[in-house]
Design a protein around this motif. Structure first.
Motif, PDB file in Angstrom:
ATOM      1  N   GLN A 185     -52.046  44.924 -14.289  1.00 41.21           N
ATOM      2  CA  GLN A 185     -53.422  44.623 -13.907  1.00 41.21           C
ATOM      3  C   GLN A 185     -54.362  44.983 -15.055  1.00 41.21           C
ATOM      4  O   GLN A 185     -54.113  45.910 -15.827  1.00 41.21           O
ATOM      5  N   ASN A 186     -55.479  44.260 -15.151  1.00 42.58           N
ATOM      6  CA  ASN A 186     -56.478  44.593 -16.162  1.00 42.58           C
ATOM      7  C   ASN A 186     -57.542  45.513 -15.571  1.00 42.58           C
ATOM      8  O   ASN A 186     -57.477  45.909 -14.400  1.00 42.58           O
ATOM      9  N   GLU A 187     -58.545  45.844 -16.391  1.00 39.57           N
ATOM     10  CA  GLU A 187     -59.569  46.800 -15.953  1.00 39.57           C
ATOM     11  C   GLU A 187     -60.443  46.259 -14.837  1.00 39.57           C
ATOM     12  O   GLU A 187     -61.135  47.018 -14.150  1.00 39.57           O
ATOM     13  N   PRO A 232     -53.704  39.153 -14.473  1.00 39.30           N
ATOM     14  CA  PRO A 232     -53.981  37.977 -15.312  1.00 39.30           C
ATOM     15  C   PRO A 232     -52.931  36.886 -15.204  1.00 39.30           C
ATOM     16  O   PRO A 232     -53.262  35.693 -15.206  1.00 39.30           O
ATOM     17  N   THR A 233     -51.661  37.273 -15.101  1.00 43.37           N
ATOM     18  CA  THR A 233     -50.604  36.263 -15.136  1.00 43.37           C
ATOM     19  C   THR A 233     -50.593  35.357 -13.914  1.00 43.37           C
ATOM     20  O   THR A 233     -49.969  34.292 -13.945  1.00 43.37           O
ATOM     21  N   ASP A 234     -51.291  35.759 -12.855  1.00 47.14           N
ATOM     22  CA  ASP A 234     -51.369  34.886 -11.686  1.00 47.14           C
ATOM     23  C   ASP A 234     -52.103  33.593 -12.010  1.00 47.14           C
ATOM     24  O   ASP A 234     -51.968  32.598 -11.288  1.00 47.14           O
ATOM     25  N   ASN A 235     -52.890  33.608 -13.081  1.00 42.89           N
ATOM     26  CA  ASN A 235     -53.651  32.424 -13.489  1.00 42.89           C
ATOM     27  C   ASN A 235     -53.049  31.724 -14.705  1.00 42.89           C
ATOM     28  O   ASN A 235     -53.655  30.809 -15.245  1.00 42.89           O
ATOM     29  N   PHE A 236     -51.867  32.157 -15.130  1.00 41.45           N
ATOM     30  CA  PHE A 236     -51.211  31.492 -16.258  1.00 41.45           C
ATOM     31  C   PHE A 236     -50.562  30.200 -15.787  1.00 41.45           C
ATOM     32  O   PHE A 236     -49.999  30.126 -14.690  1.00 41.45           O
ATOM     33  N   LEU A 237     -50.612  29.203 -16.633  1.00 43.85           N
ATOM     34  CA  LEU A 237     -49.869  27.965 -16.434  1.00 43.85           C
ATOM     35  C   LEU A 237     -48.738  27.922 -17.469  1.00 43.85           C
ATOM     36  O   LEU A 237     -48.859  28.494 -18.552  1.00 43.85           O
ATOM     37  N   VAL A 273     -67.060  29.418 -24.133  1.00 43.16           N
ATOM     38  CA  VAL A 273     -67.691  30.496 -23.374  1.00 43.16           C
ATOM     39  C   VAL A 273     -66.789  30.891 -22.212  1.00 43.16           C
ATOM     40  O   VAL A 273     -65.896  30.145 -21.819  1.00 43.16           O
ATOM     41  N   ASN A 274     -67.039  32.080 -21.657  1.00 44.56           N
ATOM     42  CA  ASN A 274     -66.297  32.534 -20.489  1.00 44.56           C
ATOM     43  C   ASN A 274     -67.103  32.273 -19.214  1.00 44.56           C
ATOM     44  O   ASN A 274     -68.134  31.580 -19.256  1.00 44.56           O
ATOM     45  N   ARG A 275     -66.660  32.835 -18.113  1.00 47.52           N
ATOM     46  CA  ARG A 275     -67.351  32.604 -16.833  1.00 47.52           C
ATOM     47  C   ARG A 275     -68.764  33.154 -16.826  1.00 47.52           C
ATOM     48  O   ARG A 275     -69.600  32.726 -16.023  1.00 47.52           O
ATOM     49  N   ASN A 276     -69.030  34.099 -17.716  1.00 44.30           N
ATOM     50  CA  ASN A 276     -70.383  34.656 -17.835  1.00 44.30           C
ATOM     51  C   ASN A 276     -71.227  33.882 -18.826  1.00 44.30           C
ATOM     52  O   ASN A 276     -72.325  34.326 -19.189  1.00 44.30           O
ATOM     53  N   GLY A 310     -61.347  36.217 -14.817  1.00 44.48           N
ATOM     54  CA  GLY A 310     -60.719  35.110 -14.120  1.00 44.48           C
ATOM     55  C   GLY A 310     -59.785  34.288 -14.974  1.00 44.48           C
ATOM     56  O   GLY A 310     -59.300  33.244 -14.531  1.00 44.48           O
ATOM     57  N   GLN A 311     -59.544  34.734 -16.220  1.00 47.22           N
ATOM     58  CA  GLN A 311     -58.690  34.020 -17.162  1.00 47.22           C
ATOM     59  C   GLN A 311     -59.148  32.567 -17.316  1.00 47.22           C
ATOM     60  O   GLN A 311     -58.369  31.629 -17.322  1.00 47.22           O
TER      61      GLN A 311
END
Length: 473
Positions: free
Chosen positions: A200-202, A207-212, A271-274, A302-303
């Motif tokens: 898990q990250n901070e 993260p790997t749940d969102n890897f393709l 850019v990221n989600r932010n 959210g990767q």
């Protein structure tokens, strides 16, 4: 059931495995190749490849200019940040200069350099018809030479005694051979192992749940884990390091391949989600930097990432399979992407104001850059100000993992630093010896071709009780 009539067993069905099988058969050994996938999905990740990075001192057939060994080595040193076995890397570089004639003899055709690809055609030889055509050619050659092929045959365990291969178990059968080559890929398709490696990250995310997964779903790492945990084979590499690129977030979980890669990153901003930039999009030529972007996106909330360009960039990159999100204004684009409009406008306004546009040239490290902006954009920085605007949502796309088996110039698997006399490894299962991190386009095929050929030759020698041949770097 015990199969006794094969000298060399090759486990795997991609480029490295096929090179090993062909070399062993050419050396006179009887060869059985076990491919975990069904026939229609044969070839592993190699079926999704396009090219091979090749050293050459002068123009050669499909390669333009020159790409000398020292430049190749410096490129590899840069992308890996020094995390590479120089002796093995230089061996692979040398081998890349001489393998194409052998490949042609086995039916592989190469694409002449095309207009608009000259920068890549200096360093990489492209397969006519891509990786699928390459593996099909190798399979046809293997059948013609008498290599026995079995599909749908995943190997779940090996018998090893005192560092020597004894037998493999697949589909309830016990298969013996005098020598064995392991070329069964990494563990990128094993979701549980990926989760275990990354944790898990901070932010509390996995993260790997969102890897393709860009390639085959059959690379589960079963034999890799078995060798490391049950037999104590020497390991190399970090379980979190991988060839990982930014791909279209709409790509399938498995098998999206090259057509889902987003190649416009260096022409705009990401850019990221932010709605914040997080890395230099123009750091270096795209073939040298594309493989860092999957890991960069994996580190974002959210990767997810968003590659944003304007009309000036359209038509300058290989279009992916999915169309981009188009908008007439940047505010409209933010809404379509689900990003905070004010935040995105601040980011883009700051970027546009920082651009110092000189002579734009996407085929060179040009002088278009930003000033007083963090992160900077070092090259190809032009304001995003011309409609229509276009964006692609990004997710991390894993090609293959770098945790693997330690080896040397003989391709032998090592146990307590002692090389096995009849068990060899090639391809992604040992790529971490050369790729501690990072990637440069076509290097994976260079590694698989060089070590596959060495492993096959030495497996054949072991089967007829000759000393393994040590390739020179």
């Amino acid at each position: 059931m015990v199969v006794l009539d094969h000298d060399v067993l090759v486990i795997g069905g991609g480029n490295a495995a096929l090179c090993a099988a062909l070399m062993a058969r050419e050396a006179g050994a009887g060869v059985l190749l076990l491919e975990a996938a069904p026939k229609e999905w044969r070839g592993g990740n190699s079926a999704h490849t396009r090219n091979l990075r090749c050293m050459h001192d002068a123009p050669q057939d499909v390669l333009v200019g020159a790409y000398p060994k020292q430049e190749y080595w410096q490129d590899l040193l840069k992308v890996t940040e020094g995390q590479t076995n120089e002796h093995l890397a230089r061996l692979i570089i040398r081998a890349s200069s001489t393998c194409r004639d052998w490949m042609r003899r086995h039916g592989v055709h190469f694409q002449p350099a095309l207009s608009g690809t000259l920068q890549v055609a200096r360093t990489n030889a492209f397969f006519m018809g891509g990786g699928k055509a390459l593996v099909n050619a190798y399979y046809r050659s293997a059948q013609r030479l008498g290599v026995a092929l079995r599909y749908g045959s995943p190997v779940d365990r090996l018998e090893i005694g005192q560092g020597r291969f004894v037998a493999a178990h697949a589909n309830g059968e016990r298969i013996r051979a005098k020598a064995c080559v392991l070329a069964a890929g990494g563990f990128e398709s094993n979701r549980q192992w990926l989760r275990q490696a990354w944790g898990q990250n901070e932010r509390g995310e996995w993260p790997t749940d969102n890897f393709l997964i860009r390639g085959t779903e059959y690379n589960q790492g079963v034999l890799l884990r078995h060798l490391l945990e049950e037999h104590g084979a020497d390991r190399i590499g970090d379980a979190t390091q991988a060839h990982m690129v930014a791909i279209d977030a709409r790509a399938p979980l498995y098998g999206g391949g090259i057509c889902t890669r987003i190649d416009c990153v260096s022409l705009g901003v990401v850019v990221n989600r932010n709605a914040q930039r997080f890395y230099d999009e123009g750091e270096d030529f795209w073939p040298k930097r594309y493989a860092i972007w999957g890991r960069l996106v994996a580190q974002q909330p959210g990767q997810m990432g968003y590659s944003i360009i304007d009309a000036k960039a359209l038509g300058r990159f290989m279009p992916p399979v999915f169309p981009g999100v188009l908008a007439h204004t940047l505010e409209e684009l933010a809404q379509k992407l689900g990003l905070d409009t004010a935040a995105l406008m601040r980011t883009l306004n700051d970027y546009n104001a920082a651009c110092r546009v000189g002579h734009f040239d996407h085929t060179a490290l040009d002088d278009c850059h930003t000033e007083s902006l963090r992160p900077a954009k070092t090259h190809w920085a032009r304001p995003i100000d011309t409609a229509p605007f276009c964006a692609y949502a990004l997710k991390p796309g894993v090609t293959f993992t770098y945790l693997g088996l330690r080896t040397d110039e003989t391709a032998a698997v090592r146990f307590s630093d002692a090389p096995s006399q009849n068990l060899f490894v090639a391809g992604e299962m040992m790529a971490g010896n050369v790729l501690g991190k990072g990637y440069a386009a076509g290097v994976g095929m260079s590694i698989g071709t060089a070590l596959g050929r060495i492993a096959g030759s030495n497996a054949a020698r072991a089967a007829i009780r000759k000393e393994p041949q040590r390739a020179s770097a």
